[in-house]
Design a protein around this motif. Structure first.
Motif, PDB file in Angstrom:
ATOM      1  N   ILE A 192       4.200   3.538  -0.553  1.00 13.36           N
ATOM      2  CA  ILE A 192       2.792   3.877  -0.365  1.00 13.36           C
ATOM      3  C   ILE A 192       2.052   3.154  -1.481  1.00 13.36           C
ATOM      4  CG2 ILE A 192       1.081   5.721  -0.394  1.00 13.36           C
ATOM      5  CD1 ILE A 192       2.901   5.661   2.081  1.00 13.36           C
ATOM      6  N   ARG A 193       1.016   2.398  -1.115  1.00 14.39           N
ATOM      7  CA  ARG A 193       0.398   1.472  -2.070  1.00 14.39           C
ATOM      8  C   ARG A 193      -0.599   2.168  -2.993  1.00 14.39           C
ATOM      9  NH1 ARG A 193       4.452  -1.781  -0.622  1.00 14.39           N
ATOM     10  NH2 ARG A 193       4.292  -2.429   1.559  1.00 14.39           N
ATOM     11  N   ASN A 194      -0.761   1.572  -4.135  1.00 13.94           N
ATOM     12  CA  ASN A 194      -1.811   1.968  -5.074  1.00 13.94           C
ATOM     13  C   ASN A 194      -3.104   1.275  -4.638  1.00 13.94           C
ATOM     14  OD1 ASN A 194      -3.460   2.518  -7.231  1.00 13.94           O
ATOM     15  ND2 ASN A 194      -2.012   1.816  -8.794  1.00 13.94           N
ATOM     16  N   HIS A 195      -4.002   2.017  -3.995  1.00 13.08           N
ATOM     17  CA  HIS A 195      -5.209   1.403  -3.434  1.00 13.08           C
ATOM     18  C   HIS A 195      -6.444   1.631  -4.308  1.00 13.08           C
ATOM     19  CE1 HIS A 195      -5.553   5.578  -2.115  1.00 13.08           C
ATOM     20  NE2 HIS A 195      -6.846   5.368  -1.891  1.00 13.08           N
ATOM     21  N   ARG A 196      -6.263   2.298  -5.452  1.00 12.86           N
ATOM     22  CA  ARG A 196      -7.404   2.598  -6.319  1.00 12.86           C
ATOM     23  C   ARG A 196      -7.394   1.701  -7.552  1.00 12.86           C
ATOM     24  NH1 ARG A 196      -7.802   8.926  -7.347  1.00 12.86           N
ATOM     25  NH2 ARG A 196      -8.697   8.027  -9.258  1.00 12.86           N
ATOM     26  N   PRO A 197      -8.470   0.952  -7.813  1.00 14.50           N
ATOM     27  CA  PRO A 197      -8.509   0.042  -8.965  1.00 14.50           C
ATOM     28  C   PRO A 197      -8.264   0.745 -10.298  1.00 14.50           C
ATOM     29  CG  PRO A 197     -10.317  -0.428  -7.465  1.00 14.50           C
ATOM     30  CD  PRO A 197      -9.677   0.827  -6.968  1.00 14.50           C
ATOM     31  N   ASP A 198      -8.807   1.954 -10.477  1.00 13.55           N
ATOM     32  CA  ASP A 198      -8.624   2.627 -11.765  1.00 13.55           C
ATOM     33  C   ASP A 198      -7.155   2.944 -12.024  1.00 13.55           C
ATOM     34  OD1 ASP A 198      -8.683   4.448  -9.649  1.00 13.55           O
ATOM     35  OD2 ASP A 198      -9.524   6.079 -10.861  1.00 13.55           O
ATOM     36  N   ILE A 199      -6.442   3.365 -10.980  1.00 14.65           N
ATOM     37  CA  ILE A 199      -5.014   3.671 -11.136  1.00 14.65           C
ATOM     38  C   ILE A 199      -4.218   2.387 -11.338  1.00 14.65           C
ATOM     39  CG2 ILE A 199      -3.013   4.730 -10.033  1.00 14.65           C
ATOM     40  CD1 ILE A 199      -4.861   6.607  -8.570  1.00 14.65           C
ATOM     41  N   MET A 200      -4.633   1.311 -10.639  1.00 18.69           N
ATOM     42  CA  MET A 200      -3.916   0.045 -10.785  1.00 18.69           C
ATOM     43  C   MET A 200      -4.075  -0.525 -12.194  1.00 18.69           C
ATOM     44  SD  MET A 200      -4.030  -3.406  -8.442  1.00 18.69           S
ATOM     45  CE  MET A 200      -3.323  -2.525  -7.068  1.00 18.69           C
ATOM     46  N   GLY A 239     -13.878  -0.639  -1.175  1.00 16.50           N
ATOM     47  CA  GLY A 239     -13.485   0.349  -0.177  1.00 16.50           C
ATOM     48  C   GLY A 239     -12.149   0.051   0.456  1.00 16.50           C
ATOM     49  N   ALA A 240     -11.091   0.685  -0.059  1.00  8.32           N
ATOM     50  CA  ALA A 240      -9.742   0.450   0.459  1.00  8.32           C
ATOM     51  C   ALA A 240      -9.169   1.751   0.996  1.00  8.32           C
ATOM     52  CB  ALA A 240      -8.838  -0.099  -0.649  1.00  8.32           C
ATOM     53  N   LYS A 251      -4.358 -12.635 -11.791  1.00 12.45           N
ATOM     54  CA  LYS A 251      -3.236 -12.802 -10.876  1.00 12.45           C
ATOM     55  C   LYS A 251      -3.443 -12.112  -9.529  1.00 12.45           C
ATOM     56  CE  LYS A 251      -0.759 -15.321 -13.615  1.00 12.45           C
ATOM     57  NZ  LYS A 251      -0.493 -16.747 -13.257  1.00 12.45           N
ATOM     58  N   PHE A 252      -4.198 -11.025  -9.519  1.00 12.93           N
ATOM     59  CA  PHE A 252      -4.387 -10.274  -8.283  1.00 12.93           C
ATOM     60  C   PHE A 252      -5.873 -10.081  -7.994  1.00 12.93           C
ATOM     61  CE2 PHE A 252      -0.668  -8.567 -10.672  1.00 12.93           C
ATOM     62  CZ  PHE A 252       0.316  -9.182  -9.926  1.00 12.93           C
ATOM     63  N   GLY A 253      -6.662 -11.104  -8.339  1.00 13.94           N
ATOM     64  CA  GLY A 253      -8.114 -10.993  -8.239  1.00 13.94           C
ATOM     65  C   GLY A 253      -8.603 -10.683  -6.845  1.00 13.94           C
ATOM     66  N   GLY A 254      -8.029 -11.341  -5.837  1.00 14.61           N
ATOM     67  CA  GLY A 254      -8.480 -11.115  -4.472  1.00 14.61           C
ATOM     68  C   GLY A 254      -8.269  -9.676  -4.057  1.00 14.61           C
ATOM     69  N   MET A 255      -7.112  -9.129  -4.404  1.00 16.32           N
ATOM     70  CA  MET A 255      -6.811  -7.776  -3.976  1.00 16.32           C
ATOM     71  C   MET A 255      -7.628  -6.748  -4.758  1.00 16.32           C
ATOM     72  SD  MET A 255      -3.108  -6.213  -3.035  1.00 16.32           S
ATOM     73  CE  MET A 255      -2.420  -6.165  -4.678  1.00 16.32           C
ATOM     74  N   ILE A 256      -7.760  -6.934  -6.068  1.00 14.94           N
ATOM     75  CA  ILE A 256      -8.492  -5.942  -6.861  1.00 14.94           C
ATOM     76  C   ILE A 256      -9.972  -5.931  -6.466  1.00 14.94           C
ATOM     77  CG2 ILE A 256      -9.121  -7.343  -8.880  1.00 14.94           C
ATOM     78  CD1 ILE A 256      -7.578  -3.858  -9.072  1.00 14.94           C
ATOM     79  N   ARG A 257     -10.538  -7.111  -6.140  1.00 14.34           N
ATOM     80  CA  ARG A 257     -11.923  -7.151  -5.679  1.00 14.34           C
ATOM     81  C   ARG A 257     -12.079  -6.402  -4.357  1.00 14.34           C
ATOM     82  NH1 ARG A 257     -11.572 -12.589  -6.673  1.00 14.34           N
ATOM     83  NH2 ARG A 257     -11.905 -13.085  -4.474  1.00 14.34           N
ATOM     84  N   ALA A 258     -11.083  -6.575  -3.486  1.00 17.70           N
ATOM     85  CA  ALA A 258     -11.121  -5.889  -2.194  1.00 17.70           C
ATOM     86  C   ALA A 258     -11.063  -4.378  -2.387  1.00 17.70           C
ATOM     87  CB  ALA A 258      -9.970  -6.362  -1.321  1.00 17.70           C
TER      88      ALA A 258
END
Length: 601
Positions: A490-498, A526-527, A515-522
Motif C-alpha cells: 500500500i503506497r505512501n500517497h501523502r507528501p508529508d509522510i513521504m 491530490g492523490a 529524484k522523485f519530483g514528478g511523483m511528489i508534485r503529483a
C-alpha cells in the motif's frame, strides 16, 4: 492446392484416409529400411510419419537429406497396419505415402540434437537457441508461457482492470538494483535508465484518475543470475489499484493466480484466501521470508534454554547477542552416524561453525551436547519443540539474522534429503508486516528495508514517535513453494509522510524533489490512497512448467554472465557511435578492449 500445406503435421487422423495432402516441416527423424525410407515430419503442431517408396524418382535424394532440413511433401493418407500403429502420437494411426517431394531449405550438420531430452551444454543451447526451441519440451514451455499470459490478461480484464503501457526510457532511481543506462545523444552527459519496474508511472496513473491498472511489463535490472532470476530483463504482471486496502489487493491477486494455476496444472492447490505470515514469524519458523510450506518442519527459538545451560559454546555466544534456533525433525533417530556427520559438514559448508544435535531414542537422549543439559532443560526442549521418541533436534547458534539464514538453509536441506517435500502441490502464502526500516551497515544509518514508497503502519504518528526499527510497513510478498512471486505495498500517497520517511532514511527533502519530483508534485495535487503488486511472469511459468531454471521458460535468455550468445550482446560499437554520444572509454576499458582485439585478431 496450397504451395506449402493443406494440413499441419499434427492434424491428420483416420478419417483423412484416401485424401491427397501436402505437408511442410522439418525432418525430425529418419529411418532407412533400404526398400523404404521413413521421415517423422515436424512442424509447430506435431508429427506425421511419411513414407518414401523406392519407385519414386526422388527416393535416393530422401536418404541424403540431413536432419532439420525443411521439406514439402505431397501424398496420400493411408492407414497403418495394426502392428505399426503408434498410440503415443496423435497421428500414429496413419502415414502419408509421398508422391512429390521438394527441399525448401537444406540444413548443415546440426550442433545439437533436437530429438533428445538433454542436447548438451547450456552454452551450445543458448548459442543455437533457435534449434533448442525446436525441442518438444522447450517448444511446449514457450507455448505455455504465451497461453498463461493470455489467461492472465483475460482474468485481469474480467476483474475490471485496464491495460496501459508505461515508458521504457526513464530516469535513474537511487533505490533498488543497478540501472541499465542509455546515453542521450541530444543531451550530452545525460542518461536515460531502463525501468527496473514501472513503479512511479503506475502510481502516477492512479493520481491521474485511473482506477485499476495492469500491464505485462518488461523490467530491466543489472543483477547477477540465479536459478529463479534472469539477468538483464524479466516480465511482471504489474498491478495498481486506487482506493484500496491491503485485503483488496490480496483478493484480486488471489483470484488471478488461483485461476491460472488451476487452469494450467492438475497439482494440489491452495484455495483463497491464502495463509498470511508476518515477516518476523516467517524468519523464526522457516528462516526465510519466502518459505517452502511443503516441508513440514518449523524452527523454534530455544535461546532461553541454552542461556542457563552448561554448554559454554552456546552460552558464551548468547551473552554476546547470539540466539539459538532448533530444527526438529520427526522420526529419523534411527539414521546412521554418517547421516549426522554429513549434516554437520553441510552446515559448515554454508558458514556455520558446526551443527549440534540431540537424538531422542526410547532409552535416552543421545548426541554430542546431551551431557551439557540437565533434566529440566531437556524437558523444556522437548516441550517447546514438541519432541517425541524417534525425533531429532538440530541446533544453530549465531546472531539473529545469520541464525535464521543457517537454520532456514538446513531446514530445506533436511526436507529435500529426507524426501519430506509434499509432492505435486502448490502452497501459497502472503508474507506481511515487513519492517519499514533497517540498519544500513554500509551507510552507517537507518535505511529502507524494502520499498521506500510504502505506507508505514501508523502513518506520520509512527514515524514521529516510534523506534524506526520497530515501525512496520504495509508491504507484502506472495510466495509459492519457496519462490517469491512478487513484492507489493500500500503506497505512501501523502507528501508529508513521504518527506518524513525519506528524512529518517537519511535522504533530505531536496533528494526527494530531485529524484522523485514528478511523483511528489503529483501527490501535492491530490492523490488517492492506492496500492499494488507485480507477480513475476517468468517465475509463474517456471512453476507451472515444472522447471527449476528460469531460462527454460524464456525464449531468448541471457546466460549467467548476462551475455546473449545468439546475438552477440553486449557488443563493441564503432568509435563514431561513441563520439555521437559524447562518450569516452576509461583507460581500463581501453586496455581491456585492446587485449580483446589482440586475442581475436
Amino acid at each position: 492446392m496450397h504451395s506449402f500445406r493443406t494440413h499441419h503435421c499434427g492434424e491428420l487422423r483416420q478419417q483423412n484416409e484416401g485424401q491427397t495432402v501436402r505437408l511442410s516441416g522439418w525432418v525430425f527423424r529418419k529411418r532407412d529400411h533400404g526398400h523404404l525410407c521413413f521421415y517423422d515430419l515436424r512442424d509447430h503442431y506435431g508429427l506425421t510419419q511419411v513414407v518414401f517408396h523406392p519407385d519414386r524418382p526422388f527416393f535416393e535424394a530422401t536418404k541424403r537429406v540431413r536432419y532439420e532440413s525443411v521439406v514439402t511433401i505431397t501424398g496420400k493418407v493411408v492407414l497403418r497396419d495394426a502392428e505399426t500403429v503408434n498410440p503415443e502420437m496423435p497421428t500414429g494411426a496413419i502415414e502419408v505415402v509421398v508422391d512429390a517431394f521438394e527441399i525448401q531449405s537444406e540444413a548443415d550438420p546440426i550442433p545439437l540434437q533436437v530429438d533428445i531430452e538433454d542436447p548438451g551444454p547450456e552454452e551450445t543451447r543458448l548459442r543455437n537457441r533457435f534449434l533448442d526451441l525446436r525441442r518438444e519440451r522447450m517448444h511446449n514451455n514457450i507455448v505455455l508461457r504465451s497461453n498463461i499470459i493470455s489467461s492472465i490478461r483475460r482474468r485481469m480484464t474480467e476483474l475490471g482492470f485496464t491495460e496501459f503501457q508505461t515508458p521504457i526510457l526513464t530516469s535513474s532511481s537511487p533505490e533498488g538494483a543497478r540501472d541499465y543506462l542509455v546515453p542521450s545523444r541530444l543531451h550530452p552527459g545525460h542518461f536515460y535508465a531502463l525501468p527496473q519496474a514501472p513503479q512511479q508511472f503506475k502510481q502516477l496513473l492512479m493520481v491521474s484518475g485511473f482506477d485499476r491498472y495492469f500491464q505485462v511489463a518488461p523490467c530491466f535490472r543489472d543483477e547477477d543470475a540465479r536459478a529463479d532470476r534472469s539477468p538483464g530483463e524479466f516480465y511482471q504482471l504489474d498491478i495498481e489499484m486506487a482506493y484500496v486496502e491491503q485485503d483488496d489487493v490480496f483478493a484480486a491477486v488471489e483470484q488471478v493466480l488461483h485461476g491460472v494455476f488451476d487452469e494450467f496444472s492438475s497439482q494440489a492447490l491452495d484455495a483463497p484466501p491464502y495463509r498470511r505470515i508476518p515477516f518476523r514469524e516467517a524468519m523464526l519458523k522457516y528462516g526465510s521470508d519466502k518459505p517452502d510450506l511443503r516441508i513440514p518442519i518449523e524452527i523454534r527459538d530455544v535461546t532461553s534454554v541454552f542461556a542457563a545451560s552448561d554448554f559454554r559454546a552456546f552460552r558464551g555466544a548468547i551473552e554476546k547477542g547470539a540466539v539459538v534456533r532448533a530444527i526438529p525433525v520427526s522420526q529419523i533417530a534411527d539414521r546412521p552416524r554418517g547421516f549426522f556427520d554429513k549434516m554437520v559438514e553441510y552446515a559448515q559448508s554454508i558458514g556455520s561453525k558446526g551443527l549440534a544435535y540431540l537424538v531422542y531414542t526410547a532409552e535416552k537422549v543421545k548426541g554430542p551436547i546431551a551431557k551439557f543439559l540437565n533434566e529440566e532443560q531437556m524437558q523444556a526442549l522437548k516441550e517447546q519443540c514438541e519432541i517425541k521418541v524417534g525425533d531429532v533436534l538440530f541446533f544453530v547458534c549465531e546472531k539473529e539474522g545469520e541464525a535464521a539464514r543457517l537454520a532456514g538453509d538446513i531446514r530445506l536441506k533436511l526436507g529435500r534429503d529426507l524426501e519430506m517435500v509434499e509432492p505435486n502441490a502448490f502452497r501459497f502464502c502472503w508474507i506481511v508486516d515487513f519492517p519499514m526500516f533497517e540498519w544500513d551497515e554500509e551507510r552507517k544509518c537507518i535505511g529502507f528495508s524494502h520499498n521506500p514508497f510504502s505506507m508505514p503502519q501508523g502513518g506520520l504518528e509512527a514515524l514521529e514517535n516510534k523506534d524506526p526499527l520497530e515501525i512496520l510497513a504495509y508491504q507484502y510478498d506472495i510466495v509459492c513453494n519457496g519462490i517469491e512471486l512478487s513484492s507489493g505495498a500500500i503506497r505512501n500517497h501523502r507528501p508529508d509522510i513521504m518527506y518524513k520517511a525519506f528524512e529518517m532514511a537519511n535522504y533530505p527533502p531536496e533528494v526527494v524533489d530531485d529524484k522523485f519530483g514528478g511523483m511528489i508534485r503529483a501527490f501535492k495535487l491530490g492523490a488517492p490512497p492506492h496500492g499494488g503488486i507485480a507477480p513475476g511472469i517468468d517465475r509463474i511459468v517456471m512453476l507451472l512448467a515444472g522447471e527449476e531454471n528460469i531460462r527454460e521458460v524464456i525464449a531468448f535468455p541471457m546466460n549467467q554472465k548476462a551475455q546473449d550468445l545468439l546475438m552477440g550482446a553486449p557488443c563493441l560499437v564503432q568509435p563514431k557511435q561513441l563520439r555521437e554520444l559524447n562518450i569516452r572509454l576509461s583507460p581500463g576499458a581501453e586496455k581491456a578492449l585492446s587485449r580483446k582485439e589482440d586475442s581475436e585478431g
